[in-house]
Structure formats: C-alpha cells, structure tokens
Design a protein around this motif. Structure first.
Motif, PDB file in Angstrom:
ATOM      1  N   TYR A 153       0.833  -1.209   0.000  1.00  0.00           N
ATOM      2  CA  TYR A 153       0.000   0.000   0.000  1.00  0.00           C
ATOM      3  C   TYR A 153       0.861   1.249   0.000  1.00  0.00           C
ATOM      4  CZ  TYR A 153      -4.000   2.970   1.208  1.00  0.00           C
ATOM      5  OH  TYR A 153      -4.994   3.919   1.212  1.00  0.00           O
ATOM      6  N   PHE A 192      -8.932   2.018   3.217  1.00  0.00           N
ATOM      7  CA  PHE A 192      -7.799   1.954   2.304  1.00  0.00           C
ATOM      8  C   PHE A 192      -8.282   2.227   0.881  1.00  0.00           C
ATOM      9  CE2 PHE A 192      -6.860  -0.688   5.957  1.00  0.00           C
ATOM     10  CZ  PHE A 192      -5.566  -0.297   6.301  1.00  0.00           C
ATOM     11  N   ARG A 196      -4.524   3.036  -4.406  1.00  0.00           N
ATOM     12  CA  ARG A 196      -3.187   3.068  -3.805  1.00  0.00           C
ATOM     13  C   ARG A 196      -2.645   1.677  -3.500  1.00  0.00           C
ATOM     14  NH1 ARG A 196      -4.603   8.122   0.248  1.00  0.00           N
ATOM     15  NH2 ARG A 196      -4.997   9.633  -1.420  1.00  0.00           N
ATOM     16  N   PHE A 197      -3.380   0.639  -3.940  1.00  0.00           N
ATOM     17  CA  PHE A 197      -2.885  -0.725  -3.814  1.00  0.00           C
ATOM     18  C   PHE A 197      -1.878  -0.969  -4.939  1.00  0.00           C
ATOM     19  CE2 PHE A 197      -6.091  -3.273  -1.167  1.00  0.00           C
ATOM     20  CZ  PHE A 197      -6.530  -2.145  -0.475  1.00  0.00           C
TER      21      PHE A 197
END
Length: 295
Positions: A153, A192, A196-197
């Motif tokens: 991440y 999350f 952005r992974f």
C-alpha cells in the motif's frame, strides 16, 4: 424536521423467484411505470425469449400484482392501472435516474430492469482512478470468502508498506473507491483507497475480524442539515424544498465510519463561508468531536 436514511432497501418484493424471472418481472414493472406501456415484443427482444415465455411472464406478474396492469386493446399493450403499486421496484425518481445512469455507463453489457430510452442525457463523472483489475478481483474474493489479503500500500505521506488486511466492505464515496478492512498490521479497522494498492495477494487464512466487530461501521449517527441562515427567506425555502426538508431541516442517518465522506460530499467538512456556494449547514456539528479520518 424530516428524517431519512442513506441506506435504502434493495427492493420491496421478497417473493422467492429465480434471478432471470425476477429480472423479467422487474423490466415489465419498470417499463410500465416509466414508459407507460409494455408489449410482449419488448420482453422478447431484451431477453431473447419466445412469445410463449413472455406470455407466461405477464401471467406470473398478474398473479403477483393483479391490480397493476391492464391490457389496452387499442394500443395492443399492457398499461399501468390507476391503482398501480410497485412490487419489484421502488418507483422513485432517484431509482429511475440511477438506472439511466447505469445503462448509459454500462450500455448493453449487463441486463438492467429497464428498457433502453430515447431520452438524451449526459452524466458527469470524476476522472477514473487507476485500478488494477487483479487487485479488485482479489479484494472482491477476500470479502466474499472472508479471507485475509496481503497488499502493498502506498499511503500519501510514507513509503510503500506491506499490510495484511481482512476487508469486509467496498465503498464508493462519489469520487473514488476504498475498502473498509481490519488491518492486522495496525490492529484496527481502517479505510484503504483501492487506487493506492500497488499489489494484492489472496491468502489461504480465513479472516477472524468482520463487519460485526467494527464498532464505527455498526454505529449509526444522525446529521442534521438546514439551509444556510445567511440566505434570504425565499432562498432558504428553495433550498429546503430542493432537499425535501420539513420544518427547514433534514436528519440523515449515516454510519460513523462513513460520516467524513458524507460530509465531504455535501461540502460540509469545512466551515461554510459563501451561502450561495454552500447553501446548507450542518446544524448539530457541535455534537461531534473533531476527528481525523485515516486514509
């Protein structure tokens, strides 16, 4: 004050039917509701079924909602009766517009419970975020199968980090997708952003932390909004009517975990300065402690 929830039911009918049958009945209902009439040909064209199957579908719909349709000999079509009450659809303007949006965006790639319309329209969307198909696929599978997920991440203010997550929900906040997940690394439930992974890998281990244990997810809060007090009386009445307010205010029920996104969507996460630009205010702001939302 009017009170509503942003969590809407998925449909009014709880009749046990096969998925394809329910889709055809929903199309019958939605087409009559919004177009005013429907024929067997429409059903045949949309689903590639025979006239005999279409007749069976109309008969089944009549059995389940016998007062909704009547056959008009002049039009040679089924039309809505005066006592029409939606059974498979909500029958709201918002539902109709969302169906049009889905049809506009997805085209003929999916089956929607509404016939194509000749009504023109343009839908403004934010720029698409860069989402890796495999990442989304693994996230979906982890949620569905309640399994752990290893990810890399990239947060805004740090170097890429390796995390082990147990995701339970996908959320779209109007601009981007994120997931709500328990982070083994942080020992806490967090949000999350999917874009952005950098990588994702499904683990064989089963998750042990679920939505039921996520206190912020399970806690609901009431946000009260109202027209900006610096607007004129006429302008305040207009804003109240736009938002369906009663007695000049509206109560919105939201999950605590999603409150920051909801406020941001309504431009209420800051202090309103220009009433013509930000015409609503958050009345019960003082009831909530200032909080930072982790991304």
């Amino acid at each position: 004050m009017k009170k509503i929830s942003n969590l809407q039911p998925s449909g009014q009918s709880d009749i046990p039917l096969k998925w394809d049958t329910r889709q055809r009945l929903a199309l019958i209902e939605a087409t009559v509701l919004w177009e005013g009439r429907i024929t067997s040909s429409i059903l045949m064209q949309q689903f590639g079924i025979s006239r005999g199957q279409a007749s069976k579908d109309f008969s089944l719909y009549h059995q389940l909602a016998e007062d909704n349709l009547r056959y008009d000999l002049n039009q040679k079509a089924y039309v809505a009766s005066e006592s029409f009450t939606p059974c498979f659809m909500r029958g709201t303007a918002d539902e109709y517009l969302r169906l049009l949006e889905a049809g506009n965006y997805l085209g003929q790639s999916v089956v929607l419970p509404i016939t194509p319309t000749d009504i023109g329209g343009e839908i403004l969307r934010p720029p698409q975020r860069s989402l890796d198909f495999q990442v989304v696929r693994f996230v979906h599978q982890a949620i569905r199968e309640k399994r752990q997920l290893n990810i890399t991440y990239q947060a805004m203010n740090s170097e890429p980090s390796a995390l082990t997550l147990e995701p339970h929900s996908l959320i779209f906040n109007g601009f981007r997708w994120h997931i709500r997940a328990y982070s083994e690394t942080h020992q806490a439930y967090r949000d999350f952003v999917l874009a952005r992974f950098l990588s994702a890998q499904l683990k064989s281990e089963k998750a042990v932390n679920f939505a039921e244990q996520d206190i912020e997810w399970q806690t609901f809060e009431t946000l009260i909004i109202a027209p900006h007090p610096d607007l004129s009386a006429t302008q305040q009445a207009l804003i109240a009517d736009d938002f369906g307010m009663e007695n000049a205010s509206l109560a919105l029920t939201v999950r605590r975990a999603l409150r920051p996104y909801y406020l941001r969507m309504l431009y209420l996460d800051g202090r309103p300065e220009i009433p013509q630009v930000h015409p609503i205010v958050w009345l019960n702001r003082a009831d909530f402690e200032p909080e930072s939302h982790r991304l």
